[in-house]
Scaffold this motif. Structure first.
Motif, PDB file in Angstrom:
ATOM      1  N   ARG A   5      49.463  35.807  55.504  1.00 19.42           N
ATOM      2  CA  ARG A   5      48.358  36.299  54.666  1.00 19.42           C
ATOM      3  C   ARG A   5      48.904  37.067  53.468  1.00 19.42           C
ATOM      4  O   ARG A   5      48.433  36.889  52.344  1.00 19.42           O
ATOM      5  N   ASN A   6      49.912  37.903  53.693  1.00 17.68           N
ATOM      6  CA  ASN A   6      50.514  38.654  52.590  1.00 17.68           C
ATOM      7  C   ASN A   6      51.149  37.731  51.561  1.00 17.68           C
ATOM      8  O   ASN A   6      51.026  37.957  50.354  1.00 17.68           O
ATOM      9  N   PHE A   7      51.825  36.687  52.040  1.00 19.55           N
ATOM     10  CA  PHE A   7      52.433  35.737  51.123  1.00 19.55           C
ATOM     11  C   PHE A   7      51.376  35.017  50.292  1.00 19.55           C
ATOM     12  O   PHE A   7      51.515  34.855  49.083  1.00 19.55           O
ATOM     13  N   ARG A   8      50.309  34.587  50.922  1.00 20.82           N
ATOM     14  CA  ARG A   8      49.222  33.905  50.203  1.00 20.82           C
ATOM     15  C   ARG A   8      48.580  34.828  49.178  1.00 20.82           C
ATOM     16  O   ARG A   8      48.268  34.401  48.062  1.00 20.82           O
ATOM     17  N   ASN A   9      48.376  36.075  49.549  1.00 13.72           N
ATOM     18  CA  ASN A   9      47.799  37.040  48.605  1.00 13.72           C
ATOM     19  C   ASN A   9      48.728  37.271  47.422  1.00 13.72           C
ATOM     20  O   ASN A   9      48.278  37.331  46.273  1.00 13.72           O
ATOM     21  N   TRP A  10      50.031  37.393  47.700  1.00 12.82           N
ATOM     22  CA  TRP A  10      51.000  37.587  46.622  1.00 12.82           C
ATOM     23  C   TRP A  10      51.026  36.375  45.695  1.00 12.82           C
ATOM     24  O   TRP A  10      51.049  36.512  44.481  1.00 12.82           O
ATOM     25  N   ARG A  11      51.004  35.177  46.284  1.00 13.90           N
ATOM     26  CA  ARG A  11      51.028  33.965  45.468  1.00 13.90           C
ATOM     27  C   ARG A  11      49.773  33.852  44.612  1.00 13.90           C
ATOM     28  O   ARG A  11      49.835  33.485  43.438  1.00 13.90           O
ATOM     29  N   ARG A  12      48.613  34.199  45.147  1.00 18.06           N
ATOM     30  CA  ARG A  12      47.361  34.180  44.383  1.00 18.06           C
ATOM     31  C   ARG A  12      47.426  35.185  43.240  1.00 18.06           C
ATOM     32  O   ARG A  12      47.029  34.894  42.115  1.00 18.06           O
ATOM     33  N   TYR A  13      47.974  36.378  43.521  1.00 19.60           N
ATOM     34  CA  TYR A  13      48.148  37.409  42.494  1.00 19.60           C
ATOM     35  C   TYR A  13      49.065  36.899  41.386  1.00 19.60           C
ATOM     36  O   TYR A  13      48.743  36.969  40.206  1.00 19.60           O
ATOM     37  N   ARG A  14      50.216  36.335  41.770  1.00 17.26           N
ATOM     38  CA  ARG A  14      51.193  35.825  40.802  1.00 17.26           C
ATOM     39  C   ARG A  14      50.601  34.707  39.954  1.00 17.26           C
ATOM     40  O   ARG A  14      50.769  34.676  38.732  1.00 17.26           O
ATOM     41  N   ASP A  15      49.874  33.781  40.583  1.00 13.56           N
ATOM     42  CA  ASP A  15      49.253  32.683  39.846  1.00 13.56           C
ATOM     43  C   ASP A  15      48.219  33.188  38.855  1.00 13.56           C
ATOM     44  O   ASP A  15      48.130  32.700  37.723  1.00 13.56           O
ATOM     45  N   THR A  16      47.435  34.178  39.262  1.00 14.32           N
ATOM     46  CA  THR A  16      46.422  34.751  38.376  1.00 14.32           C
ATOM     47  C   THR A  16      47.070  35.436  37.184  1.00 14.32           C
ATOM     48  O   THR A  16      46.642  35.250  36.036  1.00 14.32           O
ATOM     49  N   VAL A  17      48.113  36.231  37.432  1.00 12.56           N
ATOM     50  CA  VAL A  17      48.826  36.900  36.335  1.00 12.56           C
ATOM     51  C   VAL A  17      49.405  35.865  35.378  1.00 12.56           C
ATOM     52  O   VAL A  17      49.275  35.991  34.154  1.00 12.56           O
ATOM     53  N   ASN A  18      50.014  34.826  35.910  1.00 11.66           N
ATOM     54  CA  ASN A  18      50.597  33.787  35.058  1.00 11.66           C
ATOM     55  C   ASN A  18      49.536  33.083  34.220  1.00 11.66           C
ATOM     56  O   ASN A  18      49.733  32.854  33.024  1.00 11.66           O
ATOM     57  N   GLU A  19      48.420  32.727  34.828  1.00 14.59           N
ATOM     58  CA  GLU A  19      47.348  32.048  34.101  1.00 14.59           C
ATOM     59  C   GLU A  19      46.790  32.925  32.976  1.00 14.59           C
ATOM     60  O   GLU A  19      46.623  32.472  31.852  1.00 14.59           O
ATOM     61  N   LEU A  20      46.491  34.170  33.300  1.00 16.06           N
ATOM     62  CA  LEU A  20      45.930  35.059  32.283  1.00 16.06           C
ATOM     63  C   LEU A  20      46.951  35.366  31.189  1.00 16.06           C
ATOM     64  O   LEU A  20      46.584  35.494  30.018  1.00 16.06           O
ATOM     65  N   SER A  21      48.206  35.460  31.547  1.00 20.14           N
ATOM     66  CA  SER A  21      49.249  35.762  30.565  1.00 20.14           C
ATOM     67  C   SER A  21      49.435  34.624  29.570  1.00 20.14           C
ATOM     68  O   SER A  21      49.884  34.852  28.447  1.00 20.14           O
ATOM     69  N   ARG A  22      49.116  33.421  29.964  1.00 15.93           N
ATOM     70  CA  ARG A  22      49.239  32.261  29.067  1.00 15.93           C
ATOM     71  C   ARG A  22      48.160  32.232  27.992  1.00 15.93           C
ATOM     72  O   ARG A  22      48.320  31.557  26.978  1.00 15.93           O
TER      73      ARG A  22
END
Length: 46
Positions: A5-22
């Protein structure tokens, strides 16, 4: 289970940051978001 669950949450966080940063500043502004808010929004807050 907690580790998965922690890994999935971290990956979702990372993907969101990457998308918004683009996005450009104008696109972020259209969404009502500033660059300074990206990490907070990705964590689920504002």
């Amino acid at each position: 289970m907690s580790l998965i669950r922690n890994f999935r949450n971290w990956r979702r966080y990372r993907d969101t940051v990457n998308e918004l940063s683009r996005l450009s500043n104008r696109e972020l502004n259209d969404l009502g978001i500033t660059r300074a808010e990206i990490h907070s929004i990705a964590r689920g807050g504002r």
